[in-house]
Design an enzyme around this catalytic site. Structure first.
Site, PDB file in Angstrom:
ATOM      1  N   ASP A  52       0.849  -1.189   0.000  1.00  0.00           N
ATOM      2  CA  ASP A  52       0.000   0.000   0.000  1.00  0.00           C
ATOM      3  C   ASP A  52       0.887   1.243   0.000  1.00  0.00           C
ATOM      4  O   ASP A  52       1.632   1.485   0.955  1.00  0.00           O
ATOM      5  CB  ASP A  52      -0.878  -0.048   1.266  1.00  0.00           C
ATOM      6  N   GLY A  77     -11.978   4.740 -10.692  1.00  0.00           N
ATOM      7  CA  GLY A  77     -12.934   3.898 -11.398  1.00  0.00           C
ATOM      8  C   GLY A  77     -13.741   4.754 -12.345  1.00  0.00           C
ATOM      9  O   GLY A  77     -13.466   5.951 -12.484  1.00  0.00           O
ATOM     10  N   TYR A 150     -12.626  13.343  -7.057  1.00  0.00           N
ATOM     11  CA  TYR A 150     -11.525  12.738  -7.813  1.00  0.00           C
ATOM     12  C   TYR A 150     -10.775  13.819  -8.606  1.00  0.00           C
ATOM     13  O   TYR A 150      -9.554  13.886  -8.600  1.00  0.00           O
ATOM     14  CB  TYR A 150     -12.100  11.660  -8.729  1.00  0.00           C
ATOM     15  N   LYS A 154      -6.902  15.372  -8.159  1.00  0.00           N
ATOM     16  CA  LYS A 154      -5.956  15.410  -9.281  1.00  0.00           C
ATOM     17  C   LYS A 154      -5.389  16.823  -9.452  1.00  0.00           C
ATOM     18  O   LYS A 154      -4.204  16.992  -9.714  1.00  0.00           O
ATOM     19  CB  LYS A 154      -6.641  14.971 -10.580  1.00  0.00           C
ATOM     20  N   ASN A 179     -10.198   9.454 -20.790  1.00  0.00           N
ATOM     21  CA  ASN A 179     -10.854   8.157 -21.047  1.00  0.00           C
ATOM     22  C   ASN A 179     -10.014   7.165 -21.846  1.00  0.00           C
ATOM     23  O   ASN A 179     -10.201   7.004 -23.061  1.00  0.00           O
ATOM     24  CB  ASN A 179     -12.168   8.368 -21.819  1.00  0.00           C
ATOM     25  N   LYS A 201     -21.834  -5.548 -21.958  1.00  0.00           N
ATOM     26  CA  LYS A 201     -23.293  -5.696 -22.059  1.00  0.00           C
ATOM     27  C   LYS A 201     -23.682  -6.224 -23.435  1.00  0.00           C
ATOM     28  O   LYS A 201     -24.547  -7.094 -23.552  1.00  0.00           O
ATOM     29  CB  LYS A 201     -23.987  -4.347 -21.808  1.00  0.00           C
ATOM     30  N   GLN A 219     -24.890  12.396 -23.977  1.00  0.00           N
ATOM     31  CA  GLN A 219     -23.671  12.981 -23.430  1.00  0.00           C
ATOM     32  C   GLN A 219     -22.483  12.563 -24.315  1.00  0.00           C
ATOM     33  O   GLN A 219     -22.474  11.458 -24.841  1.00  0.00           O
ATOM     34  CB  GLN A 219     -23.450  12.592 -21.956  1.00  0.00           C
ATOM     35  N   ARG A 284     -17.508  16.177 -23.226  1.00  0.00           N
ATOM     36  CA  ARG A 284     -16.063  16.289 -22.968  1.00  0.00           C
ATOM     37  C   ARG A 284     -15.314  15.780 -24.189  1.00  0.00           C
ATOM     38  O   ARG A 284     -15.698  14.771 -24.785  1.00  0.00           O
ATOM     39  CB  ARG A 284     -15.675  15.479 -21.727  1.00  0.00           C
TER      40      ARG A 284
HETATM   41  P1  NAD Z   1      -6.287   1.367 -12.508  1.00  0.00           P
HETATM   42  O1  NAD Z   1      -7.276   1.475 -11.397  1.00  0.00           O
HETATM   43  O2  NAD Z   1      -6.309   0.169 -13.372  1.00  0.00           O
HETATM   44  O3  NAD Z   1      -4.814   1.557 -11.947  1.00  0.00           O
HETATM   45  C1  NAD Z   1      -4.514   2.252 -10.764  1.00  0.00           C
HETATM   46  C2  NAD Z   1      -3.722   1.321  -9.880  1.00  0.00           C
HETATM   47  O4  NAD Z   1      -3.399   2.021  -8.668  1.00  0.00           O
HETATM   48  C3  NAD Z   1      -4.504   0.068  -9.480  1.00  0.00           C
HETATM   49  O5  NAD Z   1      -3.830  -1.093  -9.892  1.00  0.00           O
HETATM   50  C4  NAD Z   1      -4.591   0.163  -7.989  1.00  0.00           C
HETATM   51  O6  NAD Z   1      -4.509  -1.080  -7.305  1.00  0.00           O
HETATM   52  C5  NAD Z   1      -3.407   1.047  -7.645  1.00  0.00           C
HETATM   53  N1  NAD Z   1      -3.572   1.632  -6.319  1.00  0.00           N
HETATM   54  C6  NAD Z   1      -4.680   2.220  -5.814  1.00  0.00           C
HETATM   55  N2  NAD Z   1      -4.485   2.530  -4.530  1.00  0.00           N
HETATM   56  C7  NAD Z   1      -3.223   2.131  -4.224  1.00  0.00           C
HETATM   57  C8  NAD Z   1      -2.452   2.169  -3.031  1.00  0.00           C
HETATM   58  N3  NAD Z   1      -2.935   2.705  -1.901  1.00  0.00           N
HETATM   59  N4  NAD Z   1      -1.204   1.658  -3.052  1.00  0.00           N
HETATM   60  C9  NAD Z   1      -0.705   1.091  -4.205  1.00  0.00           C
HETATM   61  N5  NAD Z   1      -1.385   1.036  -5.347  1.00  0.00           N
HETATM   62  C10 NAD Z   1      -2.640   1.550  -5.362  1.00  0.00           C
HETATM   63  O7  NAD Z   1      -6.476   2.695 -13.386  1.00  0.00           O
HETATM   64  P2  NAD Z   1      -5.826   3.114 -14.777  1.00  0.00           P
HETATM   65  O8  NAD Z   1      -6.947   3.285 -15.719  1.00  0.00           O
HETATM   66  O9  NAD Z   1      -4.679   2.251 -15.128  1.00  0.00           O
HETATM   67  O10 NAD Z   1      -5.305   4.574 -14.401  1.00  0.00           O
HETATM   68  C11 NAD Z   1      -3.946   4.874 -14.120  1.00  0.00           C
HETATM   69  C12 NAD Z   1      -3.826   6.350 -13.757  1.00  0.00           C
HETATM   70  O11 NAD Z   1      -4.313   7.163 -14.824  1.00  0.00           O
HETATM   71  C13 NAD Z   1      -4.627   6.741 -12.515  1.00  0.00           C
HETATM   72  O12 NAD Z   1      -3.880   7.682 -11.782  1.00  0.00           O
HETATM   73  C14 NAD Z   1      -5.857   7.389 -13.084  1.00  0.00           C
HETATM   74  O13 NAD Z   1      -6.414   8.315 -12.185  1.00  0.00           O
HETATM   75  C15 NAD Z   1      -5.294   8.064 -14.322  1.00  0.00           C
HETATM   76  N6  NAD Z   1      -6.335   8.288 -15.347  1.00  0.00           N
HETATM   77  C16 NAD Z   1      -6.887   7.210 -15.998  1.00  0.00           C
HETATM   78  C17 NAD Z   1      -7.866   7.437 -16.955  1.00  0.00           C
HETATM   79  C18 NAD Z   1      -8.505   6.301 -17.693  1.00  0.00           C
HETATM   80  O14 NAD Z   1      -9.393   6.552 -18.507  1.00  0.00           O
HETATM   81  N7  NAD Z   1      -8.111   5.045 -17.495  1.00  0.00           N
HETATM   82  C19 NAD Z   1      -8.291   8.746 -17.248  1.00  0.00           C
HETATM   83  C20 NAD Z   1      -7.717   9.802 -16.551  1.00  0.00           C
HETATM   84  C21 NAD Z   1      -6.726   9.567 -15.618  1.00  0.00           C
END
Ligand code: NAD
Length: 329
Positions: A52, A77, A150, A154, A179, A201, A219, A284
Site C-alpha cells: 500500500d 474507477g 476525484y 488530481k 478516457n 453488455k 452525453q 467532454r
Molecule cells: P487502474 O485502477 O487500473 O490503476 C490504478 C492502480 O493504482 C490500481 O492497480 C490500484 O490497485 C493502484 N492503487 C490504488 N491505490 C493504491 C495504493 N494505496 N497503493 C498502491 N497502489 C494503489 O487505473 P488506470 O486506468 O490504469 O489509471 C492509471 C492512472 O491514470 C490513474 O492515476 C488514473 O487516475 C489516471 N487516469 C486514468 C484514466 C482512464 O481513462 N483510465 C483517465 C484519466 C486519468
C-alpha cells in the site's frame, strides 16, 4: 539495455501494466509497485513490490535506487465509482497521500524526474455543459470547478508536482488523460468505464435483446486506445515540456454512438433502454492543440480500431469466466 532504473507506481493496474511492458521493450530496468497484482497478466517488471503506497515505508522501499518515476497509482474507477459520492473520502485521502509520499520521499532519494497522470476530470463543469462544444484546453482549468472529488484531488496533486519542481528542482511531466480504454482494463465489478461496460453488455446480450445505458446517451466523450496513451506518455517523458498537457483523442462521440459502433463490431443489434445513473459532465473532448505544438505528435487511431480489439478481448474474458464457473458448478 538502459542504465536507467524506473518505478511504475500502479503497475498492477490497466495503464501501468501496459506501460511496464513498453518500458521493458525499450530496455529499462523496471520496478512495479501496487497494492494488488495485475489481474489479467503476469507483470513484465524486473521487480514487483506488493504494498500500500499510502504507507510511507512502502513508498521508500519502492523508490530505493530509482532514477525516474511514473506515478499512476490512484483510487479510481468509472462514473459508477467516482460520481456516486460513496468513495469520496478514500479517493481524496489515498490518492493525495500516495502523491505526497512519492514526491517527498522521491526527492530525498534523489529521483530526477516524475511523470504524473492527472485527468480530464480536473476541467471545470461550467465549460462542459454543451455536449457539442465542450472546452478542455489546458489553460481552461481555472477558475477551477471539477465536478468530482476525484478531479479536485488530481488538481491538487498536479499543483504539488509543480511546487516540488519549483522548490526542489526535480523535473516533472504532468499529463491529463482523457478516457483511456483497451484490453486488460477493468470490464466488470463496478469500476469499469463506458467502453468496457458497453462491450460487456453487448457481448452478453443476444441479437435483438436489450441493454441498459445510463442517461439519455446524448452525453459526449472521446476515448483513447491504451497503445496511443503509452506512446504519448513516453514521448512526453522524453520531451522538454513539463505540461500540463492533454493525452486524449479528439474523436468525440455520444454514448449512443459508442454503443452503435460496438454493435457494428459485434455484428448484432440490441435495443437501448435509457435508465437513470451516475453521469458526469454533459460533454467532454480532448483538445490537442498543445500536444501537437509541444511534441509534434498526437493520437490518430480511429476509435473503431481500438474498440474492435477491446471487444474481442472482453468477449474472450466472458467466455473464460463462464467456463470457469461451469467447471466449479
Ligand atoms: P487502474 O485502477 O487500473 O490503476 C490504478 C492502480 O493504482 C490500481 O492497480 C490500484 O490497485 C493502484 N492503487 C490504488 N491505490 C493504491 C495504493 N494505496 N497503493 C498502491 N497502489 C494503489 O487505473 P488506470 O486506468 O490504469 O489509471 C492509471 C492512472 O491514470 C490513474 O492515476 C488514473 O487516475 C489516471 N487516469 C486514468 C484514466 C482512464 O481513462 N483510465 C483517465 C484519466 C486519468
Amino acid at each position: 539495455m538502459h542504465t536507467k532504473r524506473v518505478l511504475v507506481a500502479g503497475a498492477g493496474g490497466f495503464i501501468g501494466g501496459h506501460l511496464v511492458q513498453r518500458l521493458k521493450s525499450e530496455g529499462f530496468w523496471v520496478r512495479g509497485a501496487d497494492i494488488k497484482e495485475h489481474e489479467f497478466a503476469e507483470s513484465a517488471a524486473d521487480e514487483f513490490l506488493l504494498g500500500d503506497l499510502t504507507d510511507v515505508n512502502n513508498t521508500r522501499a519502492a523508490l530505493a535506487g530509482i532514477d525516474e518515476v511514473y506515478q499512476l497509482a490512484a483510487d479510481m474507477g468509472g462514473a459508477g465509482y467516482i460520481f456516486t459520492g460513496e468513495h469520496d473520502a478514500a479517493v481524496m485521502h489515498d490518492s493525495a497521500m500516495i502523491n505526497l509520499h512519492m514526491l517527498e520521499e522521491g526527492r530525498k532519494a534523489g529521483v530526477k524526474k516524475f511523470f504524473y497522470s492527472s485527468s480530464a476530470c480536473i476541467y471545470p463543469e461550467y465549460n462542459q455543459m454543451d455536449p457539442d462544444n465542450p472546452k478542455c484546453s489546458e489553460e481552461s482549468a481555472y477558475p477551477a470547478a471539477p465536478d468530482s472529488e476525484y478531479g479536485w484531488e488530481k488538481l491538487f496533486s498536479e499543483r504539488l508536482y509543480f511546487a516540488y519542481h519549483r522548490n526542489f528542482g526535480v523535473q516533472v511531466r504532468v499529463a491529463r488523460f482523457h478516457n483511456i480504454f483497451g484490453p486488460q482494463g477493468t470490464w466488470c465489478g463496478g469500476r469499469e468505464k463506458s467502453p468496457a461496460a458497453l462491450c460487456r453488455k453487448i457481448a452478453e446480450t443476444p441479437d435483438g435483446g436489450e441493454i441498459e445505458l445510463w442517461g439519455d446517451g446524448l452525453q459526449t466523450r472521446s476515448f483513447l486506445f491504451m497503445e496511443e496513451c503509452v506512446e504519448g506518455i513516453r514521448r512526453f517523458m522524453e520531451s522538454d515540456f513539463s505540461g500540463p498537457v492533454n493525452i486524449g483523442s479528439e474523436e468525440m462521440v455520444t454514448i449512443n454512438q459508442l454503443a452503435e459502433i460496438i454493435m457494428g463490431i459485434a455484428g448484432k443489434r440490441v435495443r437501448i433502454k435509457h435508465v437513470p445513473g451516475p453521469l458526469g459532465v454533459r460533454g467532454r473532448n480532448s483538445d490537442n492543440h498543445l500536444i501537437r505544438e509541444k511534441l509534434g505528435w498526437e493520437p490518430k487511431q480511429p476509435l473503431r480500431d481500438g474498440l474492435s480489439t477491446t471487444y474481442a478481448w472482453i468477449a474472450q474474458q466472458i467466455t473464460q469466466s463462464m467456463a470457469t464457473s461451469s467447471t466449479r458448478a
